[in-house]
Write a protein that holds these residues in place. Structure first.
Motif, PDB file in Angstrom:
ATOM      1  N   LEU A  95    -137.902  36.806 -33.493  1.00  0.00           N
ATOM      2  CA  LEU A  95    -136.546  36.641 -34.022  1.00  0.00           C
ATOM      3  C   LEU A  95    -136.372  37.292 -35.380  1.00  0.00           C
ATOM      4  N   GLY A  96    -137.470  37.473 -36.103  1.00  0.00           N
ATOM      5  CA  GLY A  96    -137.370  38.079 -37.433  1.00  0.00           C
ATOM      6  C   GLY A  96    -136.942  37.077 -38.481  1.00  0.00           C
ATOM      7  N   LEU A  97    -136.551  37.585 -39.627  1.00  0.00           N
ATOM      8  CA  LEU A  97    -136.191  36.699 -40.745  1.00  0.00           C
ATOM      9  C   LEU A  97    -134.775  36.164 -40.620  1.00  0.00           C
ATOM     10  N   VAL A  98    -133.850  36.995 -40.156  1.00  0.00           N
ATOM     11  CA  VAL A  98    -132.457  36.563 -39.996  1.00  0.00           C
ATOM     12  C   VAL A  98    -131.932  37.074 -38.655  1.00  0.00           C
ATOM     13  N   GLU A  99    -131.050  36.297 -38.062  1.00  0.00           N
ATOM     14  CA  GLU A  99    -130.434  36.717 -36.798  1.00  0.00           C
ATOM     15  C   GLU A  99    -129.043  37.283 -37.006  1.00  0.00           C
ATOM     16  N   THR A 100    -128.483  37.131 -38.220  1.00  0.00           N
ATOM     17  CA  THR A 100    -127.164  37.676 -38.523  1.00  0.00           C
ATOM     18  C   THR A 100    -127.253  39.190 -38.666  1.00  0.00           C
ATOM     19  N   GLY A 148    -125.277  41.400 -39.852  1.00  0.00           N
ATOM     20  CA  GLY A 148    -124.824  41.951 -41.123  1.00  0.00           C
ATOM     21  C   GLY A 148    -125.865  41.894 -42.228  1.00  0.00           C
ATOM     22  N   LEU A 149    -126.805  40.951 -42.122  1.00  0.00           N
ATOM     23  CA  LEU A 149    -127.833  40.811 -43.156  1.00  0.00           C
ATOM     24  C   LEU A 149    -129.062  41.677 -42.894  1.00  0.00           C
ATOM     25  N   GLN A 150    -129.186  42.194 -41.695  1.00  0.00           N
ATOM     26  CA  GLN A 150    -130.391  42.944 -41.348  1.00  0.00           C
ATOM     27  C   GLN A 150    -130.586  44.216 -42.175  1.00  0.00           C
ATOM     28  N   PRO A 151    -129.513  44.996 -42.489  1.00  0.00           N
ATOM     29  CA  PRO A 151    -129.710  46.153 -43.371  1.00  0.00           C
ATOM     30  C   PRO A 151    -130.206  45.756 -44.760  1.00  0.00           C
ATOM     31  N   VAL A 152    -129.745  44.614 -45.262  1.00  0.00           N
ATOM     32  CA  VAL A 152    -130.185  44.123 -46.576  1.00  0.00           C
ATOM     33  C   VAL A 152    -131.674  43.769 -46.517  1.00  0.00           C
ATOM     34  N   ILE A 153    -132.065  43.071 -45.454  1.00  0.00           N
ATOM     35  CA  ILE A 153    -133.475  42.708 -45.267  1.00  0.00           C
ATOM     36  C   ILE A 153    -134.333  43.961 -45.178  1.00  0.00           C
ATOM     37  N   PHE A 154    -133.840  44.971 -44.462  1.00  0.00           N
ATOM     38  CA  PHE A 154    -134.604  46.218 -44.319  1.00  0.00           C
ATOM     39  C   PHE A 154    -134.845  46.866 -45.681  1.00  0.00           C
ATOM     40  N   VAL A 155    -133.801  46.983 -46.488  1.00  0.00           N
ATOM     41  CA  VAL A 155    -133.919  47.635 -47.798  1.00  0.00           C
ATOM     42  C   VAL A 155    -134.849  46.848 -48.711  1.00  0.00           C
ATOM     43  N   VAL A 156    -134.689  45.526 -48.734  1.00  0.00           N
ATOM     44  CA  VAL A 156    -135.504  44.677 -49.610  1.00  0.00           C
ATOM     45  C   VAL A 156    -136.981  44.772 -49.243  1.00  0.00           C
TER      46      VAL A 156
END
Length: 315
Positions: A18-23, A25-33
């Motif tokens: 599932l990863g860190l977030v399922e939303t 819209g937040l996945q690009p932020v998670i990727f960059v961080v």
């Protein structure tokens, strides 16, 4: 995915992380961080490794072990984060059964070496501060290599045991892992066969892999603390304390998160807290280690400056 058991009793051929977030819209932020954290961790640890390699002042047992620790930190974060970033890019959350077990093996291999290497570093500090007259003979190049080789051998045995043990379990669905990498507690939750033996094995080997090193580290630092308090010079006490406090900080983070992750027999509920602890284990700790070891160490700071600027000591 197959709907009935194969000959080895395993129906599930892939898992969904599932990863860190399922939303979405937040996945690009998670990727960059996490891309930034990965590059920072790799860059920081390779800088430490380069400083230890090129700076003659750092050609000592303590920094030999620190260089090995830096390589392990690069390995630990590389086992988990790049695959997570790849899944975020491809929007594909599945991971094959074999790849999941391979990730688990290498993660426990590298984390296991960390356990023993941190113990070797504590033993090194004990000899340097409490047995200075015999330090050069007790911690010579041969002893250093033996300690590192033994760490790898013991960690390999532990990782292989867990990987083989979990490969004997049946997975017949569900196959959803509420995490961003494959690890033992999460796989235990998905097995449709009894995991009691696996959990006892995890606890027993955990005591050997973590309990024994912690006892040795604590014992070493009790002797070190007593010796430091006997040092007459305040400057000498400060220098001894700074090198030991860096190591103790890393030990506290590493073992604290490890105990929370693996020493909870009977806990079957997946939790977002596990993801937080996973981030501490695989990202934050490797990223902080170069900072912790260089923050209060002028020798490492000077060596890093010379590595980054390309300037060498004229002395």
């Amino acid at each position: 995915m197959e709907s009935k058991f194969e000959s080895n009793g395993t129906a599930v051929t892939e898992f969904i992380l599932l990863g860190l977030v399922e939303t979405a819209g937040l996945q690009p932020v998670i990727f960059v961080v996490f891309l930034f954290a990965y590059l920072l961790t790799v860059g920081g640890n390779l800088s430490i490794l380069a400083a230890v390699f090129v700076e003659p002042k750092l050609h000592t047992p303590m920094y030999f072990f620190l260089g090995n620790l830096s390589m392990l930190d690069v390995g630990c974060i590389s086992v988990t984060v790049p695959s997570m970033l790849g899944r975020l890019l491809s929007h594909k959350r599945t991971v094959p059964y074999g790849a999941c077990l391979t990730q688990l093996f290498f993660f426990h291999q590298l984390a296991g070496v960390d356990c023993f290497l941190l113990t070797a570093m504590a033993y090194d500090r004990f000899l340097a501060i409490c047995r200075p007259l015999t330090y050069s003979t007790r911690m010579n190049h041969t002893v250093q290599r033996i300690l590192v080789a033994t760490s790898w051998a013991c960690a390999f045995s532990n990782a292989l045991t867990h990987t083989v043990a979990i490969s004997t379990l049946n997975f017949c669905g569900p196959n959803v892992i509420n995490h961003f990498y494959c690890d033992l507690p999460q796989l235990f939750q998905l097995s449709c066969s009894s995991t009691q033996l696996n959990e006892l094995l995890l606890f027993g080997l955990g005591v050997l892999m973590a309990g024994a090193p912690v006892i040795l580290i604590v014992t070493s630092y009790i002797h070190v603390a007593a010796a430091v308090l006997r040092i007459q010079s305040s400057e000498g006490r400060k220098k001894a304390f700074s090198t030991c406090s860096s190591h103790l900080t890393v030990v506290g983070i590493f073992y604290g998160t490890g105990v929370f992750s693996y020493m909870r027999l009977g806990s079957v509920e997946a939790s977002d807290k596990d993801k937080g602890i996973g981030i501490l284990n695989t990202v934050i700790s490797p990223m902080l280690n170069p900072l912790i070891y260089s923050l209060r160490n002028p020798d490492v700071q000077g060596a890093l400056r010379r590595v980054l600027t390309g300037k060498r000591d004229l002395a």
